[in-house]
Motif scaffolding. Structure first.
Motif, PDB file in Angstrom:
ATOM      1  N   PRO A  46      50.573  64.744  27.119  1.00 45.72           N
ATOM      2  CA  PRO A  46      50.548  65.862  28.085  1.00 45.72           C
ATOM      3  C   PRO A  46      50.789  67.211  27.304  1.00 45.72           C
ATOM      4  N   GLU A  47      50.186  68.052  28.100  1.00 45.50           N
ATOM      5  CA  GLU A  47      50.351  69.726  27.547  1.00 45.50           C
ATOM      6  C   GLU A  47      51.753  70.145  27.839  1.00 45.50           C
ATOM      7  N   ASP A  48      52.159  70.888  26.673  1.00 45.40           N
ATOM      8  CA  ASP A  48      53.626  71.406  26.986  1.00 45.40           C
ATOM      9  C   ASP A  48      54.783  70.370  26.842  1.00 45.40           C
ATOM     10  N   TYR A  49      54.431  69.200  26.347  1.00 43.85           N
ATOM     11  CA  TYR A  49      55.231  68.100  26.252  1.00 43.85           C
ATOM     12  C   TYR A  49      56.595  68.462  25.219  1.00 43.85           C
ATOM     13  N   ASP A  51      57.597  71.626  24.338  1.00 44.50           N
ATOM     14  CA  ASP A  51      58.198  72.710  24.792  1.00 44.50           C
ATOM     15  C   ASP A  51      59.508  72.272  25.426  1.00 44.50           C
TER      16      ASP A  51
END
Length: 167
Positions: A46-49, A51
């Motif tokens: 997943p995106e921004d995982y 972060d």
């Protein structure tokens, strides 16, 4: 007894189907092409995982209690160490371990004579300079009382029998 015929076996006991190895190469290439047509590695992140990953892990880990820190140089240890050092210093200053040097009264006459004769520290000229004329007077020798045993011991130790023989 059954093992006696093992060296005579000519077949392995395994059989492969007919034309199995002829078509093996074609089957491997076909399967590799099918896997190559799949787009991507098959795993999706997943995106921004990454972060928020650190905060998520830190929230799940229980908070550790702050350990109690004991200072090395506390007042109590300083007092102990200084008292031990003072005791050792007093031990050496009070000379408990020191022996007193020997005085001239405790020296044997024989020890002094052996030292003077064997060490060659003092030669006969220096000894002669220490003797005064008053020490060599006749009255000094007359007043000295010698025991017969002392005279006999001196003569036996210092005189040769040949010196006593008269020609």
């Amino acid at each position: 007894m059954k093992d006696n015929k093992l060296h005579n076996i000519k077949s392995t006991g395994f059989k492969a189907p007919d034309n199995y190895f002829d078509t093996l190469e074609d089957r491997l290439f076909t399967e590799a092409k099918l896997k190559a047509n799949v787009s991507g590695p098959g795993f999706v992140m997943p995106e921004d995982y990454l972060d928020g990953l650190e905060n998520t892990i830190l929230n799940k880990v229980p908070k550790a209690k702050e350990p109690k820190v004991i200072s090395i140089f506390s007042k109590r240890t300083l007092v102990y160490v200084s008292s031990i050092a003072a005791a050792i210093l007093l031990l050496f200053n009070l000379s408990i371990l020191e022996t007193k040097p020997a005085s001239f009264d405790t020296l044997d006459m024989e020890t002094v004579e052996n030292f003077v004769l064997e060490e060659d520290v003092v030669d006969s000229d220096e000894l002669a300079s220490l003797i005064t004329e008053e020490d060599l007077t006749e009255s000094g020798f007359i007043d000295t009382n010698f025991d017969e045993n002392q005279i006999e011991t001196f003569l036996l130790e210092h005189l040769d029998v040949e010196d006593l023989l008269v020609d």
